[in-house]
Design an enzyme around this catalytic site. Sequence first.
Site, PDB file in Angstrom:
ATOM      1  N   GLU A 192       0.857  -1.286  -0.030  1.00  0.00           N
ATOM      2  CA  GLU A 192      -0.197  -0.087  -0.025  1.00  0.00           C
ATOM      3  C   GLU A 192       0.931   1.278   0.227  1.00  0.00           C
ATOM      4  OE1 GLU A 192      -2.599  -0.184   3.155  1.00  0.00           O
ATOM      5  OE2 GLU A 192      -3.833  -2.199   2.427  1.00  0.00           O
ATOM      6  N   SER A 210       7.124  -2.925   3.100  1.00  0.00           N
ATOM      7  CA  SER A 210       7.845  -4.160   3.941  1.00  0.00           C
ATOM      8  C   SER A 210       7.108  -4.280   5.228  1.00  0.00           C
ATOM      9  CB  SER A 210       9.551  -3.716   4.500  1.00  0.00           C
ATOM     10  OG  SER A 210      10.184  -3.518   2.857  1.00  0.00           O
ATOM     11  N   GLU A 270       9.462 -16.684  -2.172  1.00  0.00           N
ATOM     12  CA  GLU A 270       9.475 -15.590  -2.886  1.00  0.00           C
ATOM     13  C   GLU A 270      11.137 -15.113  -3.222  1.00  0.00           C
ATOM     14  OE1 GLU A 270       7.662 -10.765  -3.137  1.00  0.00           O
ATOM     15  OE2 GLU A 270       7.038 -12.217  -1.685  1.00  0.00           O
TER      16      GLU A 270
END
Length: 397
Positions: free
Chosen positions: A139, A144, A254
């Site tokens: 956002e 992080s 990821e």
Amino acid sequence: MYASIRKWKTRMIERSLFREEHEMFRDSVKKFVEKEIVPYHAQWEKDGVVPRELWLKAGEQGMLCCTIPEEYGGLGLDYLFDVVVFEELWKAGASGPGFLIHTDLVATYINSFGTEDQKKKFLPKMVSGEWIGSLGMTEPHAGSDLKAIRTKAVRDGNEFVVNGQKVFISNGQMCDVLVLATKTDSDAGAKGVTLFLVEGDREGFSRGKNLEKLGMHAQDTSELFFDNMRLPPENMLGEEGKGFNIMMTKLSQERLAQAVRSTTVAETVIQYTLDYTIERKAFDKSIFDQQNTQFTLAKLKAEAVAMRVFTDRCIELFMNGKLDSVDAAMLKMLSTELHCKVVDECLQLFGGWGYVWEYPIARAYADARITKIAGGSIEIMKLIIARQMAKEARENA
């Protein structure tokens, strides 16, 4: 594109992880990339998006979501098949197709934490390329620090009403299924985070502009908005309030995927810089014959080989369920730092041509910088490593 440069024959370490079936698959992926992606990628960079037809072709080729079980439309293959796809895309400099987000994150979230109905609804269409997946977490005020998100999902009868905004969302313009992070309890911190699966055509879900970025121009990256979007409980991914824990379990994967990218690009850039400097003349000899060039490329090559060993070892750990968050953080930090170092120092060896967009080194330079931010910034990686160091020191005191 990288693939347009002639082939090199240089010393590479043997990668014992990959078997004959992986290399046969690699050949088919390489041919697909050369035929269906490389000739069109420059135009996609101008368009700011990759056409849906490519996703359908990739699905037909078996390049999407290779590890998804057969009962959900996949091939049920091991993780190395996904790695092959990612590597061949990055060898070709194909930064546009958002297959990594789609395959390694969205499909993995659904396969790992989805209900049987959710898996049957979403996964077959993701495998075929009919539906494109995206991850809605970041956002404007929460990157992080994911527990600080403000997008809210409030219960209203038997539904949740979602309001909020996301930004820097890869595949955002194209997505048909979004893994959305929300706050169902604003006062509970990380324990108030809940994930939902959002269909791309759901009322109240809209897309803002396709962001103009420093690099990765062909990959659509968007703002997303949610205005009184209503979701049924069956769209919840996992349990209410468990979203943060779910996200944390997938961060190592990821970051490993980010390292696969960075290590592959570093190797590739070194290779075609070597080719260029051998052919390019200055002061009556090749640029490679200059001692500075030899020293620069020799050091980068040695560092890339060491990074390859570390990356492949972490792939092996991951496949055996043993890759922890600290190892993944170290790998992500070191590989992305090397990635950026390689493209910078190699661009210098191209001289003025390195600053011209039609040269692949210029594209590689622009594409590289995000790697030290995406998937957790370098600073966050250092904090993870340092905290583990402190923990071990106290335990051993």
